[in-house]
Design a protein around this motif. Sequence first.
Motif, short mmCIF file in Angstrom:
data_model
loop_
_atom_site.label_atom_id
_atom_site.label_comp_id
_atom_site.label_asym_id
_atom_site.label_seq_id
_atom_site.Cartn_x
_atom_site.Cartn_y
_atom_site.Cartn_z
N ILE A 13 -45.26 -31.65 -6.50
CA ILE A 13 -43.86 -31.74 -6.91
C ILE A 13 -43.63 -32.90 -7.86
CG2 ILE A 13 -43.07 -33.15 -4.95
CD1 ILE A 13 -40.55 -31.28 -4.95
N ASP A 16 -44.73 -31.86 -11.25
CA ASP A 16 -43.77 -30.90 -11.80
C ASP A 16 -42.53 -31.62 -12.32
OD1 ASP A 16 -43.19 -28.14 -12.35
OD2 ASP A 16 -41.68 -28.22 -10.77
N SER A 271 -41.37 -23.40 -5.86
CA SER A 271 -41.15 -24.00 -7.17
C SER A 271 -40.71 -22.95 -8.19
CB SER A 271 -42.41 -24.72 -7.65
OG SER A 271 -43.49 -23.83 -7.77
#
Length: 335
Positions: A13, A16, A271
Motif C-alpha cells: 500500500i 501504491d 486496491s
Amino acid sequence: MNLRIGVIGTGAIGEDHIRRITNVITGARVVALSDLNVNRAKNLAKKYDVKFYVTGEEVIEAAEVDAVVIASWDPTHAQYVAASIKAGKFVLCEKPLATSKEDCKRIVEAELAGGKQLVQVGFMRRFDSGYRQLKACIESGEIGNPLMLHCVHRNPTPGPKHTTEMSIKNSVIHEIDVLRWLLGEDFKTAQVLLPKSSSLAENGLRDPQIVLLETQSGVRIDIESFVSCQYGYDVQCEVVGETGTIRLPDPAAVVMRSHGKLSYEIFSDWSDRFVEAYNIEFQQWVDGVKLGVVAGPTAWDGYAACITADACTEAREKGTIVPITMPQCSAFYGR
C-alpha cells in the motif's frame, strides 16, 4: 507549489501511495521515504528519485518534508503519528490509527494540546462514490429512517499472518467507520457470532465471523466478514429504511452475455475495488493540507473506530453482548 511528502512504509500500500502521489494526483510530490525493509525502500527511493531515511522519525523531522503519509506496520502507527503531531506536521495515517484505544486516546490528547487538527485516518470508503450515494440518499429522507443494515466484507484469501483478531481490527474496521459516518451516530453494543469455520481457513483462523452492532438510536447492523471466500473481493451494503431500501452499487463493469451466462467481473483485490476512492482521498488531503485543514476522517474518528473494534474483539472472546462506551467528543472535532 507542490506539497512535499514523506512516506513511512513502502510495502504494497505504501508503494501504491507513492505511485499515486507521483503519477495520479496533482499538487504534491514524494521527497523522502523509509521502511524496515531497507533494500526495498532504497530501490523505491532510486526509482522515484527521493531520499531514503533509515527511520520513520528521520522522515518526519526532515526539513524538506511538509507532510507525512504513514503506511507502515500497524503497531508502529501510534509512534509515528505522535511524532508528526510533535513536529507540527500534517499526517495521513493508514487505518488503524493505533492498535489500542489507549494509544488512540493519547494521540487525541496530543492533538488537543497542540490546538490544531493535523491527523487524518485512511478510511478511504468515505470517498467511494457508491457510499457517498448511499449517504446522500439516507440524508434526503427518501427511505425514511434507517432501521437495519446488512453488510458483507469478503476477501478471496487472507493476507500474510492474518489472525482471527485481524478480521475485525483490519477488515471490519472499515465498516465500523463508514457505517458510523453513513448514519451519523455512534454504536451502543457489539456482539460477534462464529459460524461453522471454512475448511479453507488455515492456522486456526476463525472464518467467517458475523459482527452485530447496535447504534445509539437502535439501528441494527450485521456484518459478515469472510476473508477466505475464494471467489473475489466483494463488499456489499444494504440499508433498510421505513419506506424503502438502498443498496451499495457494484463498481461499473462490463456485463457479458456469453455461453449461456450473464456475468460481470468481480475484483480480486481491495486496491482495484477502491482505487478511485484512494485517488479522491489523497487529492482532497493534499488540497486540505495546503489550506491548513483536515479534509477527511479525524483522529477522533480513528479513536471511535478503535473503541468499537476493541468491543467487538471482547464480545467475540467472551461470547456475550458488550456495551460500547464512547467518551464525549470535544467541540475541537466539530461534534
